[in-house]
Design a protein around this motif. Sequence first.
Motif, PDB file in Angstrom:
ATOM      1  N   LEU A 144       0.826  -1.203   0.000  1.00 44.59           N
ATOM      2  CA  LEU A 144       0.000   0.000   0.000  1.00 44.59           C
ATOM      3  C   LEU A 144       0.863   1.256   0.000  1.00 44.59           C
ATOM      4  O   LEU A 144       0.632   2.189  -0.781  1.00 44.59           O
ATOM      5  CB  LEU A 144      -0.924  -0.010   1.209  1.00 44.59           C
ATOM      6  N   VAL A 145       1.874   1.293   0.856  1.00 44.53           N
ATOM      7  CA  VAL A 145       2.767   2.458   0.907  1.00 44.53           C
ATOM      8  C   VAL A 145       3.470   2.651  -0.435  1.00 44.53           C
ATOM      9  O   VAL A 145       3.566   3.768  -0.959  1.00 44.53           O
ATOM     10  CB  VAL A 145       3.803   2.295   2.036  1.00 44.53           C
ATOM     11  N   GLY A 146       3.954   1.553  -0.997  1.00 45.68           N
ATOM     12  CA  GLY A 146       4.665   1.653  -2.267  1.00 45.68           C
ATOM     13  C   GLY A 146       3.794   2.177  -3.385  1.00 45.68           C
ATOM     14  O   GLY A 146       4.240   2.989  -4.210  1.00 45.68           O
ATOM     15  N   THR A 147       2.543   1.745  -3.429  1.00 43.03           N
ATOM     16  CA  THR A 147       1.691   2.204  -4.511  1.00 43.03           C
ATOM     17  C   THR A 147       1.153   3.607  -4.266  1.00 43.03           C
ATOM     18  O   THR A 147       0.890   4.332  -5.223  1.00 43.03           O
ATOM     19  CB  THR A 147       0.542   1.226  -4.738  1.00 43.03           C
ATOM     20  N   LEU A 148       0.974   4.011  -3.013  1.00 47.92           N
ATOM     21  CA  LEU A 148       0.698   5.429  -2.755  1.00 47.92           C
ATOM     22  C   LEU A 148       1.872   6.265  -3.249  1.00 47.92           C
ATOM     23  O   LEU A 148       1.686   7.354  -3.812  1.00 47.92           O
ATOM     24  CB  LEU A 148       0.458   5.662  -1.261  1.00 47.92           C
ATOM     25  N   GLY A 149       3.080   5.744  -3.058  1.00 49.28           N
ATOM     26  CA  GLY A 149       4.255   6.420  -3.588  1.00 49.28           C
ATOM     27  C   GLY A 149       4.232   6.482  -5.101  1.00 49.28           C
ATOM     28  O   GLY A 149       4.612   7.500  -5.700  1.00 49.28           O
ATOM     29  N   ASN A 150       3.793   5.398  -5.754  1.00 48.47           N
ATOM     30  CA  ASN A 150       3.679   5.421  -7.212  1.00 48.47           C
ATOM     31  C   ASN A 150       2.662   6.453  -7.676  1.00 48.47           C
ATOM     32  O   ASN A 150       2.854   7.116  -8.701  1.00 48.47           O
ATOM     33  CB  ASN A 150       3.278   4.037  -7.726  1.00 48.47           C
ATOM     34  N   LEU A 151       1.567   6.576  -6.928  1.00 50.33           N
ATOM     35  CA  LEU A 151       0.556   7.578  -7.266  1.00 50.33           C
ATOM     36  C   LEU A 151       1.133   8.975  -7.139  1.00 50.33           C
ATOM     37  O   LEU A 151       0.971   9.813  -8.042  1.00 50.33           O
ATOM     38  CB  LEU A 151      -0.656   7.412  -6.345  1.00 50.33           C
ATOM     39  N   SER A 243      -2.250   7.595 -18.206  1.00 47.55           N
ATOM     40  CA  SER A 243      -1.193   8.533 -17.834  1.00 47.55           C
ATOM     41  C   SER A 243      -0.405   7.945 -16.674  1.00 47.55           C
ATOM     42  O   SER A 243      -0.804   6.932 -16.072  1.00 47.55           O
ATOM     43  CB  SER A 243      -1.791   9.875 -17.423  1.00 47.55           C
ATOM     44  N   MET A 244       0.719   8.595 -16.312  1.00 47.04           N
ATOM     45  CA  MET A 244       1.474   8.101 -15.168  1.00 47.04           C
ATOM     46  C   MET A 244       0.668   8.208 -13.877  1.00 47.04           C
ATOM     47  O   MET A 244       0.773   7.363 -12.993  1.00 47.04           O
ATOM     48  CB  MET A 244       2.787   8.864 -15.036  1.00 47.04           C
ATOM     49  N   THR A 245      -0.174   9.237 -13.757  1.00 51.88           N
ATOM     50  CA  THR A 245      -1.042   9.350 -12.586  1.00 51.88           C
ATOM     51  C   THR A 245      -2.016   8.174 -12.534  1.00 51.88           C
ATOM     52  O   THR A 245      -2.264   7.600 -11.468  1.00 51.88           O
ATOM     53  CB  THR A 245      -1.821  10.667 -12.612  1.00 51.88           C
ATOM     54  N   GLN A 246      -2.571   7.805 -13.683  1.00 49.38           N
ATOM     55  CA  GLN A 246      -3.494   6.671 -13.720  1.00 49.38           C
ATOM     56  C   GLN A 246      -2.779   5.355 -13.440  1.00 49.38           C
ATOM     57  O   GLN A 246      -3.352   4.459 -12.807  1.00 49.38           O
ATOM     58  CB  GLN A 246      -4.199   6.627 -15.080  1.00 49.38           C
ATOM     59  N   VAL A 247      -1.532   5.225 -13.891  1.00 45.20           N
ATOM     60  CA  VAL A 247      -0.752   4.038 -13.537  1.00 45.20           C
ATOM     61  C   VAL A 247      -0.589   3.977 -12.014  1.00 45.20           C
ATOM     62  O   VAL A 247      -0.693   2.909 -11.402  1.00 45.20           O
ATOM     63  CB  VAL A 247       0.619   4.041 -14.238  1.00 45.20           C
ATOM     64  N   GLY A 248      -0.335   5.151 -11.409  1.00 47.01           N
ATOM     65  CA  GLY A 248      -0.253   5.204  -9.959  1.00 47.01           C
ATOM     66  C   GLY A 248      -1.557   4.806  -9.296  1.00 47.01           C
ATOM     67  O   GLY A 248      -1.571   4.102  -8.281  1.00 47.01           O
ATOM     68  N   LEU A 249      -2.681   5.245  -9.867  1.00 55.23           N
ATOM     69  CA  LEU A 249      -3.987   4.861  -9.333  1.00 55.23           C
ATOM     70  C   LEU A 249      -4.217   3.358  -9.471  1.00 55.23           C
ATOM     71  O   LEU A 249      -4.792   2.719  -8.582  1.00 55.23           O
ATOM     72  CB  LEU A 249      -5.097   5.632 -10.052  1.00 55.23           C
ATOM     73  N   TRP A 250      -3.765   2.797 -10.583  1.00 60.37           N
ATOM     74  CA  TRP A 250      -3.892   1.350 -10.790  1.00 60.37           C
ATOM     75  C   TRP A 250      -3.144   0.601  -9.692  1.00 60.37           C
ATOM     76  O   TRP A 250      -3.670  -0.339  -9.094  1.00 60.37           O
ATOM     77  CB  TRP A 250      -3.332   0.985 -12.167  1.00 60.37           C
ATOM     78  N   THR A 251      -1.923   1.008  -9.437  1.00 60.27           N
ATOM     79  CA  THR A 251      -1.145   0.318  -8.400  1.00 60.27           C
ATOM     80  C   THR A 251      -1.722   0.575  -7.005  1.00 60.27           C
ATOM     81  O   THR A 251      -1.643  -0.287  -6.133  1.00 60.27           O
ATOM     82  CB  THR A 251       0.331   0.750  -8.452  1.00 60.27           C
ATOM     83  N   ARG A 297      -7.058   1.509 -25.409  1.00 61.43           N
ATOM     84  CA  ARG A 297      -7.383   2.916 -25.154  1.00 61.43           C
ATOM     85  C   ARG A 297      -8.892   3.148 -25.195  1.00 61.43           C
ATOM     86  O   ARG A 297      -9.438   3.922 -24.402  1.00 61.43           O
ATOM     87  CB  ARG A 297      -6.676   3.788 -26.190  1.00 61.43           C
ATOM     88  N   ALA A 298      -9.584   2.449 -26.102  1.00 64.12           N
ATOM     89  CA  ALA A 298     -11.036   2.608 -26.214  1.00 64.12           C
ATOM     90  C   ALA A 298     -11.792   1.787 -25.181  1.00 64.12           C
ATOM     91  O   ALA A 298     -12.945   2.090 -24.872  1.00 64.12           O
ATOM     92  CB  ALA A 298     -11.490   2.213 -27.623  1.00 64.12           C
ATOM     93  N   PHE A 299     -11.156   0.740 -24.658  1.00 60.63           N
ATOM     94  CA  PHE A 299     -11.832  -0.154 -23.708  1.00 60.63           C
ATOM     95  C   PHE A 299     -10.842  -0.511 -22.593  1.00 60.63           C
ATOM     96  O   PHE A 299     -10.292  -1.622 -22.544  1.00 60.63           O
ATOM     97  CB  PHE A 299     -12.318  -1.413 -24.438  1.00 60.63           C
ATOM     98  N   PRO A 300     -10.594   0.436 -21.663  1.00 61.06           N
ATOM     99  CA  PRO A 300      -9.551   0.215 -20.655  1.00 61.06           C
ATOM    100  C   PRO A 300     -10.005  -0.572 -19.432  1.00 61.06           C
ATOM    101  O   PRO A 300      -9.180  -0.891 -18.572  1.00 61.06           O
ATOM    102  CB  PRO A 300      -9.181   1.645 -20.247  1.00 61.06           C
ATOM    103  N   TRP A 301     -11.312  -0.908 -19.326  1.00 60.06           N
ATOM    104  CA  TRP A 301     -11.813  -1.487 -18.079  1.00 60.06           C
ATOM    105  C   TRP A 301     -11.179  -2.818 -17.703  1.00 60.06           C
ATOM    106  O   TRP A 301     -10.968  -3.084 -16.502  1.00 60.06           O
ATOM    107  CB  TRP A 301     -13.346  -1.603 -18.146  1.00 60.06           C
ATOM    108  N   PRO A 302     -10.835  -3.701 -18.650  1.00 61.23           N
ATOM    109  CA  PRO A 302     -10.142  -4.924 -18.213  1.00 61.23           C
ATOM    110  C   PRO A 302      -8.802  -4.650 -17.527  1.00 61.23           C
ATOM    111  O   PRO A 302      -8.401  -5.391 -16.626  1.00 61.23           O
ATOM    112  CB  PRO A 302      -9.949  -5.700 -19.529  1.00 61.23           C
ATOM    113  N   ILE A 303      -8.130  -3.591 -17.941  1.00 63.07           N
ATOM    114  CA  ILE A 303      -6.867  -3.228 -17.298  1.00 63.07           C
ATOM    115  C   ILE A 303      -7.124  -2.837 -15.848  1.00 63.07           C
ATOM    116  O   ILE A 303      -6.369  -3.229 -14.940  1.00 63.07           O
ATOM    117  CB  ILE A 303      -6.173  -2.085 -18.066  1.00 63.07           C
ATOM    118  N   TRP A 304      -8.186  -2.080 -15.613  1.00 65.12           N
ATOM    119  CA  TRP A 304      -8.503  -1.675 -14.237  1.00 65.12           C
ATOM    120  C   TRP A 304      -8.966  -2.873 -13.415  1.00 65.12           C
ATOM    121  O   TRP A 304      -8.626  -2.990 -12.228  1.00 65.12           O
ATOM    122  CB  TRP A 304      -9.565  -0.587 -14.248  1.00 65.12           C
TER     123      TRP A 304
END
Length: 389
Positions: A144-151, A243-251, A297-304
């Motif tokens: 959790l700490v690491g991914t908050l850091g990624n965000l 985006s990198m922010t969204q990658v952070g949100l994913w983690t 890009r058009a259908f990102p929900w499986p990634i989330w």
Amino acid sequence: MEPERSLRLSIWEGAFSILFINWSTGVILTGYALALGASPGALAILGGLPFLAQLLAPLALFLRGSRKALAVRLNLLARALFFPAILAPLLPEPHRIPTLLLFAGLSQLLAAPVGVVWLSWMADLVPEERRGRYFGLRNALLGLVGTLGNLLGGAVADRLPPPTGYQAVLLLGVGLGLLSVLLLRAQAEPPLPSSPPPQKALQAAWRDGAYRRYLAVVFAWYLAVMVGGPFVVPYFIQVGGLSMTQVGLWTLLSATSGLVFGPLWGRLADREGHGAVLLRAGWVAALMPLLWLMGSRAFPWPIWAAALVDALAWSGLGTALVNAALAQAPKETRSGYLALFWLALGLGGLVGSLVAGLVARLEVGPSPYHLPILVSALLRVLVARRFRP
């Protein structure tokens, strides 16, 4: 007051340490490399560096003296040595990626023996009947700490012109990594158990036929994972449109979910054994890449959705792989067993990264990343069939 005081300190130390580790080896470093113009081949090399470093893990057996002192000194040198990698953008363009790879690699090579030394130390510090619960909770919190850091790191990287944002995050990571060394020094170290010479410890581990079979599975698993591993973040960015922010949100989503799943896996391990966790979490991790490939890009929900599956898989699998090695290791030769474990992990990941670069060069599919991820999924399924309860 011991070991409770040291176990609490270990969580704080790990929280600072994981920020340095995540930023200097994970999504932030990958984004930094992309900002510097890294090719798919360079990304594969970058992804393989942590596993190349693990090939030095057996050297820990030949280091004499206090395990705490060794861990402190090696971590101090490794984290300070990463600093030149932050200065790579100041160099002429042809030298930027080689400089990044050089100093990131040297930093990780120096830190490699710490895994064996630290885990041997902690195995003596954490009561055996609590290992599953303690490491499950600790790993979930650090995730959790690491991914908050990624965000946070992704947000900074998105808001500052590249590569300045990445440099700022990595510089902060070095500072926090050095701070964690101070907390590491404050922890207690139980007396070092008597152990045979390193050669005998390694020989004892290697002569254990059941353990050799386990090492083969560890090697094959990390090979399978790393065929697609170096390209997950580039896939998210360039194919999924994150985006990198969204990658952070994913983690962050993955780590938050891991905070729930990790203790559940820990209780299962304490009740049924680490093999039961390996079997169940391994199959989840084997099928997870298919969700990545369904996203675009058009259908990102499986990634989330894969963020939840990632948490379910790795919150159990990462801890169970190590604890299964510990469970098979006699106390007097534990260091030899752990050294061979890290060696198998490193060799598997390194070979997988080399295969990843070769597969990506075929350029089959909508992007250079689709085929390696698909091959990774197929290999994971083959290896998951070898996990045993």
